[in-house]
Write a protein that holds these residues in place. Sequence first.
Motif, short mmCIF file in Angstrom:
data_model
loop_
_atom_site.label_atom_id
_atom_site.label_comp_id
_atom_site.label_asym_id
_atom_site.label_seq_id
_atom_site.Cartn_x
_atom_site.Cartn_y
_atom_site.Cartn_z
N LEU A 146 3.16 4.09 10.96
CA LEU A 146 3.87 2.87 10.59
C LEU A 146 2.89 1.73 10.34
CD1 LEU A 146 6.51 1.38 10.16
CD2 LEU A 146 6.62 0.98 12.63
N ALA A 147 1.84 1.66 11.16
CA ALA A 147 0.82 0.63 10.97
C ALA A 147 0.15 0.78 9.61
CB ALA A 147 -0.21 0.71 12.09
N ARG A 148 -0.12 2.03 9.22
CA ARG A 148 -0.75 2.27 7.92
C ARG A 148 0.17 1.85 6.78
NH1 ARG A 148 -6.00 2.83 6.45
NH2 ARG A 148 -6.20 3.94 4.46
N GLU A 149 1.42 2.21 6.91
CA GLU A 149 2.39 1.86 5.86
C GLU A 149 2.54 0.34 5.76
OE1 GLU A 149 7.14 2.50 4.81
OE2 GLU A 149 6.19 3.67 6.42
N ALA A 150 2.61 -0.32 6.91
CA ALA A 150 2.73 -1.77 6.90
C ALA A 150 1.49 -2.42 6.32
CB ALA A 150 2.97 -2.28 8.33
N ALA A 151 0.31 -1.90 6.66
CA ALA A 151 -0.94 -2.45 6.14
C ALA A 151 -1.00 -2.32 4.62
CB ALA A 151 -2.13 -1.74 6.79
N VAL A 152 -0.57 -1.17 4.10
CA VAL A 152 -0.57 -0.96 2.65
C VAL A 152 0.37 -1.94 1.97
CG1 VAL A 152 0.07 0.65 0.82
CG2 VAL A 152 -1.24 1.46 2.79
N GLN A 153 1.57 -2.12 2.51
CA GLN A 153 2.55 -3.01 1.90
C GLN A 153 2.07 -4.47 1.96
OE1 GLN A 153 6.51 -2.45 3.38
NE2 GLN A 153 6.52 -0.24 3.00
N LEU A 154 1.52 -4.87 3.10
CA LEU A 154 1.02 -6.24 3.23
C LEU A 154 -0.14 -6.49 2.28
CD1 LEU A 154 1.11 -6.66 7.13
CD2 LEU A 154 2.54 -7.86 5.45
N THR A 155 -1.01 -5.50 2.13
CA THR A 155 -2.16 -5.63 1.23
C THR A 155 -1.71 -5.74 -0.22
OG1 THR A 155 -3.59 -4.41 2.75
CG2 THR A 155 -4.29 -4.54 0.46
N GLU A 156 -0.73 -4.94 -0.60
CA GLU A 156 -0.22 -5.00 -1.97
C GLU A 156 0.45 -6.34 -2.26
OE1 GLU A 156 2.35 -1.66 -2.20
OE2 GLU A 156 0.74 -0.20 -2.59
N ARG A 157 1.10 -6.89 -1.26
CA ARG A 157 1.80 -8.16 -1.46
C ARG A 157 0.81 -9.33 -1.53
NH1 ARG A 157 6.59 -9.27 2.58
NH2 ARG A 157 7.28 -7.39 1.46
N ASP A 158 -0.06 -9.45 -0.53
CA ASP A 158 -1.06 -10.53 -0.50
C ASP A 158 -2.09 -10.17 0.56
OD1 ASP A 158 -2.58 -12.87 -0.24
OD2 ASP A 158 -0.89 -14.15 -0.79
N ALA A 159 -3.17 -9.54 0.13
CA ALA A 159 -4.15 -9.02 1.08
C ALA A 159 -4.80 -10.13 1.90
CB ALA A 159 -5.23 -8.24 0.33
N LEU A 160 -5.18 -11.24 1.25
CA LEU A 160 -5.85 -12.32 1.97
C LEU A 160 -4.94 -12.93 3.02
CD1 LEU A 160 -8.29 -14.13 2.37
CD2 LEU A 160 -7.38 -15.64 0.58
N ARG A 161 -3.69 -13.18 2.65
CA ARG A 161 -2.74 -13.77 3.60
C ARG A 161 -2.52 -12.84 4.79
NH1 ARG A 161 0.83 -17.73 2.97
NH2 ARG A 161 0.48 -17.71 0.72
N ALA A 162 -2.42 -11.54 4.51
CA ALA A 162 -2.20 -10.58 5.59
C ALA A 162 -3.36 -10.58 6.58
CB ALA A 162 -2.01 -9.18 5.01
N HIS A 163 -4.58 -10.55 6.07
CA HIS A 163 -5.75 -10.54 6.96
C HIS A 163 -5.91 -11.89 7.66
CE1 HIS A 163 -7.84 -6.67 6.28
NE2 HIS A 163 -7.12 -6.67 5.17
N ALA A 164 -5.59 -12.99 6.95
CA ALA A 164 -5.70 -14.31 7.57
C ALA A 164 -4.76 -14.42 8.77
CB ALA A 164 -5.39 -15.40 6.54
N ARG A 165 -3.54 -13.93 8.60
CA ARG A 165 -2.57 -14.03 9.68
C ARG A 165 -2.87 -13.08 10.83
NH1 ARG A 165 3.15 -14.17 6.27
NH2 ARG A 165 3.13 -16.39 5.73
N VAL A 166 -3.11 -11.82 10.50
CA VAL A 166 -3.26 -10.80 11.55
C VAL A 166 -4.63 -10.84 12.19
CG1 VAL A 166 -3.15 -8.33 12.04
CG2 VAL A 166 -1.55 -9.34 10.40
N GLU A 167 -5.66 -10.96 11.38
CA GLU A 167 -7.03 -10.87 11.89
C GLU A 167 -7.55 -12.20 12.38
OE1 GLU A 167 -11.51 -9.65 10.28
OE2 GLU A 167 -9.72 -9.17 9.09
N LEU A 168 -7.29 -13.27 11.62
CA LEU A 168 -7.87 -14.57 11.93
C LEU A 168 -6.91 -15.53 12.62
CD1 LEU A 168 -9.72 -15.16 8.52
CD2 LEU A 168 -10.64 -14.14 10.61
#
Length: 228
Positions: A111-133
């Motif tokens: 599920l984490a992989r699927e969510a990561a793929v979908q978030l990356t396709e939608r807006d990779a920078l926003r996804a990493h900014a929110r989750v990682e930073l």
Amino acid sequence: MTETSAAISTRLNWLRAGVLGANDGIISTAGLVVGVAGATTSRTAILTAGVAGLLAGALSMAAGEYVSVSSQRDSERAALDVERRELAQQPQAELDELTDLLAERGLGRELAREAAVQLTERDALRAHARVELGIEPDELANPWHAAVASLIAFTVGALLPLLAIVLPGASARVPVTVAAVLAALTLCGVVSARLGGAPAPRAVLRNVTGGALAMAVTYAAGTLLGTT
């Protein structure tokens, strides 16, 4: 339209900062004018000192907040630039990293992989900014907003002891100011506790004790200097 949790958190942080700024204005100005009132009964001297303290404190708060928020914003922008570069150079590694981060938050690996793929396709920078930073790219703090808010909050708080000390007659100045300041500090303590989800009695006690101690010390110092 409902607010996001990030927007609500940001609003609460601004409210909390406003209350704390007003609290600083109340205590610092009250200590100053009560100290001067202990040394002299001259309304002009007390008013001059109070206005000078208000302006100096408000501008100092505004400058400090501007520098602090500017530094924070620069750090956030630098982190976003690094993340943007890594996404361009190592997209697969960044996808794996996002998957790991989501899995660490409790999602199953698939599920984490699927969510990561979908978030990356939608807006990779926003996804990493929110989750990682832990950063909202479109909601970086504005240093000018922070500076103006601090200046206004401090000024509003400082006006209360200033008016309380100069409006009454000489014999009632200090008692009226002490009563007004302690009441205002009680209110600030209650509001800050509510915003922070903390017990109100403890916050009120800290606030009132600190303000009372500040006024007692400066009044004693002013009386001693006025006498000598």
